[in-house]
Design a protein around this motif. Structure first.
Motif, short mmCIF file in Angstrom:
data_model
loop_
_atom_site.label_atom_id
_atom_site.label_comp_id
_atom_site.label_asym_id
_atom_site.label_seq_id
_atom_site.Cartn_x
_atom_site.Cartn_y
_atom_site.Cartn_z
N LEU A 177 37.01 42.73 38.34
CA LEU A 177 36.82 41.29 38.24
C LEU A 177 38.12 40.63 37.82
CD1 LEU A 177 33.45 41.43 36.32
CD2 LEU A 177 33.75 40.63 38.68
N PHE A 178 38.31 39.39 38.22
CA PHE A 178 39.47 38.65 37.75
C PHE A 178 39.35 38.40 36.25
CE2 PHE A 178 40.05 36.88 42.23
CZ PHE A 178 41.11 37.73 42.50
N ARG A 179 40.48 38.36 35.60
CA ARG A 179 40.54 38.14 34.16
C ARG A 179 39.73 36.91 33.76
NH1 ARG A 179 44.95 40.32 31.27
NH2 ARG A 179 45.82 40.60 33.34
N GLY A 180 38.97 37.07 32.70
CA GLY A 180 38.17 35.97 32.17
C GLY A 180 36.78 35.86 32.76
N THR A 181 36.49 36.68 33.76
CA THR A 181 35.16 36.66 34.39
C THR A 181 34.21 37.51 33.55
OG1 THR A 181 36.17 36.45 36.57
CG2 THR A 181 33.88 37.18 36.50
N PRO A 182 33.04 37.00 33.23
CA PRO A 182 32.07 37.84 32.49
C PRO A 182 31.82 39.14 33.25
CG PRO A 182 31.33 35.56 32.54
CD PRO A 182 32.52 35.65 33.46
N ASP A 183 31.79 40.25 32.52
CA ASP A 183 31.66 41.55 33.19
C ASP A 183 30.22 41.97 33.45
OD1 ASP A 183 31.09 42.05 30.56
OD2 ASP A 183 32.42 43.75 30.35
N VAL A 184 29.26 41.19 33.00
CA VAL A 184 27.86 41.48 33.28
C VAL A 184 27.21 40.23 33.85
CG1 VAL A 184 25.63 42.12 32.27
CG2 VAL A 184 27.72 43.19 31.42
N SER A 185 26.42 40.44 34.91
CA SER A 185 25.62 39.37 35.48
C SER A 185 24.16 39.69 35.19
CB SER A 185 25.85 39.26 36.99
OG SER A 185 25.02 38.27 37.54
#
Length: 155
Positions: free
Chosen positions: A139-147
């Motif tokens: 994921l791009f930096r700053g994107t939450p890693d869990v949906s």
């Protein structure tokens, strides 16, 4: 022979790399794990979000794909921007691509879930479809890693 990362790539080889990315996005959107299996070598190796290395397609499906695909929407690759690096014998390639998708916070609020991938491919003969032998998706930096979305799987 000098080695160049930007060496010309056969248009058909590049198209087959784009085809691989296109097909994977269709299976992710449909949450159809079984239909996606043929895109990956049975013993492929990946870097994973939930474990350092993921060995094998079955392990990746159980411990990566099934934790992500049902929780996101609109997964698409930027196909016009896909890059391909192909070996001189044209039996090995690397594909680089950026994806867009929608993730969901715990309260259901959607967020842009963008990322990038490097995929290594192999094939037994020229003209055959590429099969992934390695994947590295992040994921791009700053994107939450869990949906936190939830939709049913087809398979």
């Amino acid at each position: 022979m000098s080695v160049r990362a930007t060496a010309p790539v056969d248009a058909g080889d590049h198209q087959k790399v784009q085809d691989w990315f296109r097909e994977l996005s269709e299976h992710v959107q449909a949450v159809d794990f079984a239909a996606a299996r043929h895109l990956f070598a049975e013993d492929f190796l990946a870097f994973g979000t939930f474990s350092d290395f993921v060995y094998g397609r079955d392990h990746a499906e159980a411990n990566q794909w099934r934790k992500v695909w049902p929780t996101i929407d609109g997964f698409t690759w930027r196909l016009d921007e896909v890059k391909a690096l192909v070996s001189p014998d044209r039996l090995f390639a690397m594909g680089l691509a950026i994806w867009d998708s929608t993730g969901y916070l715990p309260d259901g609020t959607p967020f842009d879930r963008r990322g990038r991938a490097t995929i290594s491919f192999a094939r037994a003969a020229l003209g055959e479809p590429w099969v992934a032998t390695h994947t590295h998706m992040s994921l791009f930096r700053g994107t939450p890693d869990v949906s936190h979305g939830s939709k049913p799987s087809r398979s």
